[in-house]
Write an enzyme that holds these catalytic residues in place. Structure first.
Site, mmCIF file in Angstrom:
data_model
loop_
_atom_site.group_PDB
_atom_site.id
_atom_site.type_symbol
_atom_site.label_atom_id
_atom_site.label_comp_id
_atom_site.label_asym_id
_atom_site.label_seq_id
_atom_site.Cartn_x
_atom_site.Cartn_y
_atom_site.Cartn_z
ATOM 1 N N LYS A 1 0.714 14.491 2.033
ATOM 2 C CA LYS A 1 -0.635 14.819 1.544
ATOM 3 C C LYS A 1 -0.819 16.328 1.368
ATOM 4 C CE LYS A 1 -2.600 10.736 3.881
ATOM 5 N NZ LYS A 1 -3.274 9.931 2.849
ATOM 6 N N LYS B 1 -14.740 8.495 -3.196
ATOM 7 C CA LYS B 1 -16.018 8.779 -2.519
ATOM 8 C C LYS B 1 -16.565 10.131 -2.971
ATOM 9 C CE LYS B 1 -14.167 6.078 1.190
ATOM 10 N NZ LYS B 1 -13.356 6.081 2.419
ATOM 11 N N THR C 1 -8.531 6.808 -1.509
ATOM 12 C CA THR C 1 -9.875 6.247 -1.714
ATOM 13 C C THR C 1 -10.927 7.307 -1.397
ATOM 14 O OG1 THR C 1 -9.634 5.293 0.498
ATOM 15 C CG2 THR C 1 -9.384 3.805 -1.378
ATOM 16 N N LYS D 1 -8.585 13.623 5.416
ATOM 17 C CA LYS D 1 -7.710 12.470 5.328
ATOM 18 C C LYS D 1 -6.724 12.598 6.472
ATOM 19 C CE LYS D 1 -6.595 13.943 1.148
ATOM 20 N NZ LYS D 1 -6.451 12.935 0.108
ATOM 21 N N ARG D 2 -5.916 11.535 6.722
ATOM 22 C CA ARG D 2 -4.904 11.675 7.750
ATOM 23 C C ARG D 2 -4.008 12.883 7.464
ATOM 24 N NH1 ARG D 2 -4.575 7.499 11.612
ATOM 25 N NH2 ARG D 2 -2.842 8.752 12.366
ATOM 26 N N HIS E 1 0.792 -1.232 0.000
ATOM 27 C CA HIS E 1 0.000 0.000 0.000
ATOM 28 C C HIS E 1 0.821 1.276 0.000
ATOM 29 C CE1 HIS E 1 -3.976 -1.869 0.873
ATOM 30 N NE2 HIS E 1 -3.201 -2.813 1.390
HETATM 31 C C1 KVW Z 1 0.376 1.399 8.733
HETATM 32 C C2 KVW Z 1 -0.787 2.100 6.761
HETATM 33 C C3 KVW Z 1 -1.982 1.737 8.806
HETATM 34 C C4 KVW Z 1 -0.810 1.379 9.443
HETATM 35 C C5 KVW Z 1 -1.745 3.238 3.477
HETATM 36 S S1 KVW Z 1 -0.182 2.961 3.023
HETATM 37 C C6 KVW Z 1 0.270 2.399 4.549
HETATM 38 C C7 KVW Z 1 -0.812 2.474 5.358
HETATM 39 C C8 KVW Z 1 0.384 1.743 7.412
HETATM 40 C C9 KVW Z 1 -1.965 2.089 7.462
HETATM 41 N N1 KVW Z 1 -1.932 2.943 4.749
HETATM 42 C C10 KVW Z 1 -2.781 3.773 2.549
HETATM 43 O O1 KVW Z 1 -3.515 2.680 1.998
HETATM 44 C C11 KVW Z 1 -4.623 3.108 1.229
HETATM 45 C C12 KVW Z 1 -5.380 1.878 0.772
HETATM 46 O O2 KVW Z 1 -4.670 1.198 -0.211
HETATM 47 C C13 KVW Z 1 -4.168 3.957 0.062
HETATM 48 O O3 KVW Z 1 -5.316 4.433 -0.627
HETATM 49 C C14 KVW Z 1 -3.332 5.125 0.534
HETATM 50 O O4 KVW Z 1 -2.804 5.823 -0.583
HETATM 51 C C15 KVW Z 1 -2.193 4.621 1.419
HETATM 52 O O5 KVW Z 1 -1.484 5.714 1.956
#
Ligand code: KVW
Length: 833
Positions: A576, A682, A678, A570-571, A379
């Site tokens: 970002k 939405k 994502t 978003k976070r 991801h």
């Molecule tokens: C650690 C993540 C929770 C704990 C991501 S990348 C890494 C993490 C790491 C989360 N989350 C996000 O995943 C989304 C779903 O695929 C993406 O849309 C987004 O771009 C990405 O930052």
């Protein structure tokens, strides 16, 4: 496990008919009767009870009853067909609220509304009582929840496995502009949506040591001994499909202490200490780590990961043995594990251990099964998010697992050496163990080596994985690599969150779009139709008012209804670039102050999101946004022209209101950094226009909707990497009068009059030639794109046309499409109708 309710009846012989029940009715009257029964009997309340909680729970139980029969039947169907099954292993499932979703998918929302109305109760009020199940950080966790919805709606035999955190994502308060975290004890008032299954408890081991033993047959086996064991108790949550009678299962593990664990110390006379030691066991599933896309390297986190992997694999293997006996020859043909990032990737080694040490298989057989069963989704490319665990931690906590990882690595490196003899650099690059400094296990490499499929989450992201991060592995195993562009469920994110637009769409093209979003394209020919535009506009205006009311409730700021609502939720993370958004607001403020307001588009910029509690820069950005908001909103010159609000405690249930009421969606990450996104999907599906960079899924959104209906700006991922070689932010600032003035306002303390210096590091990051996010480089093109958006907004028919087209062309971003692709290319499951 002495206290587990597993003792069977001895003398009694329950009749088969105890499970013969007539299906529960779905009429308003049936709902009303059951609601009363639960209120009076299940919960034991009376007419003096005016508590919202008991009203909500009565309804939740009434709706849950209607899932139970379908849930059981889905299980029977899958058991009896002996079909292949997939398991989605994830540390996070960001579910949000369950009640509305269950009613929508059962098709009983109208019936419930009517039944409750007869009792003088408003459904909308009960909906609001349910706490969000916040068992995730952001996109990755919400994606898992959308995927479950799509699997059930496509009738795929997929089970989710996760952790039942006692405390989910923290609640965010804003005090004096600063983020303050508050624990989220979401289970405090009980949870009607879970079913404890103590009879399915499994044991997970930690610590101890390994020893070699020779069996009667003369073979060497490894035993893992002197371990500290913890019990994993499953709690099942129903996952209803959309109007198809399928109810899949999400199984969440809770950690508890074993009894003998206490007993050991009890024998030494420390009874209270022994019982108190239960705490340590219960800690494992106590709290969600609130870090999105950054690693934390804490021992407890590794414990959580192993606990999830081990409990889930044992659960699947136990069912296998119950139904198929000890022959594992067909296991890989019948099972598939999808690893949601590297967080559960220790499952690769754990499956090897279970197959060899617990089920007696030899290495080659176990490896053949494991590497044909595991599939890995990546991801992110951000180096700070790539998980590495110190070898030392493994030695202490999971000695047997470390031995297996070493063996996997030795065999893997032998394969690399065969292919590229003597290429020592490559061996060091590809090794599962990173040397030099403290030795670490590279979890992504373990996942790649142990899986038959590796996928990214948007086209650009998957390409960058192949060409960059995983290049060596792509060279070795090109066939493993594939893309699965993310998606969102149109049930929660359009049908539920936007009833007004849903009704208009259904009245126009029929209700097929809910399970086949490509049908939304049928709206495209109506985009220029002024009658349709007016209806679209009216509903969107109503949704905007809902959002305005929500903002007023949460912040006290009342936004005028003629404002363009410009939203970034978003976070909070530097990549970002909420900071770029803030710079734009300062620029608009500066224009107002210098009287440059000809042809002005009134606008409210809404920013929301949580910062990881330890991420100082992200917290500073929140503070900066709040301070700018304070200055802008209290300056009478901005009246009727500009507002900025920071919306606290962004969460799933907030997004349900936000996405329906947004005009302009901000997707402004530095190109190459946001794997997919994502939220962007939405907003698009609900008819917002996007201002965005060529990053993640934005690229595919732009492809679908076309450049005339999307505000594109900024460097490409390639240009970002080129510009980085020789990056001079000051040249962007000095060469741009608007930018220079914005920086001047920030630097002269205009937004921190009585807090000198607090934003120095934030300002410094923009001016730094080493700013990884290159905010300054994109400032001018962002401002220009914002100007275009403002101009188009003044031409409402033009804007509404684009809005309709965004919804019409959003079909590709349904998670049904994503899941259909996972199934076609990776899982290969047969739908269970
Ligand atoms: C650690 C993540 C929770 C704990 C991501 S990348 C890494 C993490 C790491 C989360 N989350 C996000 O995943 C989304 C779903 O695929 C993406 O849309 C987004 O771009 C990405 O930052």
């Amino acid at each position: 496990m002495t206290n587990m309710p597993v003792k069977p009846l001895a003398k009694s012989q329950p009749a088969e008919s105890i499970t013969d029940l007539p299906p529960l009715g779905l009429s308003p009257k049936d709902i009303k009767v059951d609601y009363k029964r639960h209120f009076n009997y299940t919960l034991g309340r009376d007419r003096h009870c005016k508590s919202a909680h008991y009203a909500y729970t009565s309804l939740a139980l009434t709706v849950r009853d209607r899932l139970m029969e379908r849930w059981k039947n889905t299980r029977y169907t899958v058991d009896e067909s002996r079909c292949k099954q997939a398991y989605y292993l994830s540390m996070e499932f960001l579910l949000g609220r369950a009640l509305g979703n269950a009613m929508l998918n059962l098709g009983i929302t109208d019936s419930v509304t009517e039944g409750l109305y007869d009792l003088g109760i408003y459904l909308e009020e009960l909906i609001e009582i349910e706490p969000d199940a916040g068992l995730g950080n952001g996109g990755l966790g919400r994606l898992a929840a959308c995927f479950l919805d799509s699997c059930a709606s496509l009738q795929l035999p997929v089970m989710g496995y996760g952790l039942r955190y006692e405390y989910g994502m923290f609640r965010q308060l804003i005090e004096n502009g600063f983020q303050v975290e508050e624990p989220d004890h979401w289970l405090r008032n009980g949870n009607a949506w879970e079913l404890e299954r103590p009879e399915l408890t499994v044991r997970v081991r930690f610590g101890g040591r390994t020893e070699k033993v020779t069996t009667d047959g003369g073979r060497t086996r490894v035993r893992w001994v002197d371990t500290h064991d913890i019990l994993a108790v499953p709690f099942d949550m129903p996952v209803p499909g959309f109007k198809n009678d399928t109810v899949n299962t999400l199984r969440l593990w809770k950690s508890t202490a074993t009894d003998e664990f206490d007993l050991d110390e009890f024998n030494e006379g420390d009874y209270p200490e022994a019982v108190a030691a239960k705490n340590k066991a219960e800690q494992i599933s106590l709290v969600l780590y609130p870090n999105d896309a950054s690693e934390n390297g804490k021992e407890l986190r590794l414990r959580q990961q192993y606990f999830l992997a081990s409990a889930s694999l044992q659960d699947v293997l136990r069912r296998w043995v119950w139904t198929r006996g000890h022959d594992f020859s067909q296991f890989a043909e019948q099972n598939c594990f999808q690893l949601n990032d590297t967080h559960p990737s220790i499952a690769v080694a754990e499956l090897m251990r279970l197959l060899m040490d617990e089920h007696g298989l030899e290495w080659d057989e176990a490896w053949s099964i494991t590497s044909r069963t595991m599939a890995y989704t990546n991801h992110t490319l951000l180096p700070e998010a790539l998980e590495k665990w110190p070898v030392r931690l493994f030695e202490q906590l999971l000695p047997r697992i470390l031995e297996i990882i070493y063996e996997i690595n030795a065999r893997f490196l032998a394969e690399v050496d065969q292919r590229w003899p003597g290429d020592m650099d490559r061996l060091a690059r590809m090794s599962l163990i990173e040397e030099g400094g403290e030795k670490q296990v590279r979890m992504a490499y373990l996942a790649i080596v142990g899986s038959f499929s590796v996928n990214g989450v948007a086209a650009l992201h998957s390409k960058l994985l192949r060409e960059g991060l995983f290049r060596d592995f792509y060279e070795l195993w090109p066939h493993k690599f594939n893309n699965k562009t993310n998606g969102i469920t149109p049930r929660r994110w359009l049908a539920w969150s936007n009833p007004g637009l849903s009704e208009l769409i259904t009245n126009t093209i029929g209700e097929g779009w809910v399970t086949d979003t490509t049908q939304l394209q049928q709206l495209a020919p109506l985009a220029g139709d002024s009658q349709f535009q007016q209806r679209w506009q009216k509903i969107r205006q109503h949704n905007k008012q809902r959002l305005i009311d929500f903002v007023a409730e949460e912040t006290g700021v009342v936004l005028p209804s003629n404002f363009m609502l410009d939203v970034q939720v978003k976070r909070i993370h530097e990549y970002k670039r909420q900071l770029l958004n803030a710079l734009h607001v300062v620029h608009l403020y500066d224009r107002i102050k210098r009287g440059d307001i000809e042809n002005w588009t009134p606008r409210a910029v809404i920013i929301g999101g949580k910062a990881a509690p330890g991420y100082q820069m992200a917290k500073k950005i929140i503070k900066l946004i709040n301070n700018i908001a304070q200055v802008v909103n209290s300056d009478s010159a901005t009246e009727g022209l500009l507002r900025l609000v920071f919306l606290p405690n962004y969460r799933v249930s907030a997004m349900e209101v936000i996405c329906a009421g947004t005009d302009l969606s901000e997707q402004i990450s530095t190109a190459g950094k946001e794997a997919s996104g994502t939220g962007n999907m939405k907003f698009m599906m609900n008819g917002a226009l996007t201002i965005g960079t060529l990053d993640g899924a934005n690229i595919e959104i732009l492809e679908e909707v076309g450049e005339d209906h999307f505000f594109l700006f900024g460097l490409t991922a390639e240009q970002v990497e080129q510009t980085r070689q020789n990056y001079h932010p000051e040249s962007f600032i000095e060469g741009d009068e608007d930018f220079r003035r914005v920086m001047e306002l920030l630097k002269n303390g205009h937004f921190n009059r009585f807090e000198p210096g607090i934003f120095d590091d934030v300002i410094g990051s923009i001016e730094s030639p080493f700013d990884p996010w290159m905010t300054a480089a994109d400032f001018r093109s962002y401002i220009e794109a914002q100007k275009k958006a403002a101009a188009m907004y003044r031409d409402q028919p033009r804007w509404v046309q684009s809005s309709i087209l965004n919804t019409a062309m959003s079909g590709r971003f349904s998670s049904d499409r994503t899941i259909a692709e996972y199934n076609r290319d990776i899982w290969k499951l047969t739908p269970q109708g």
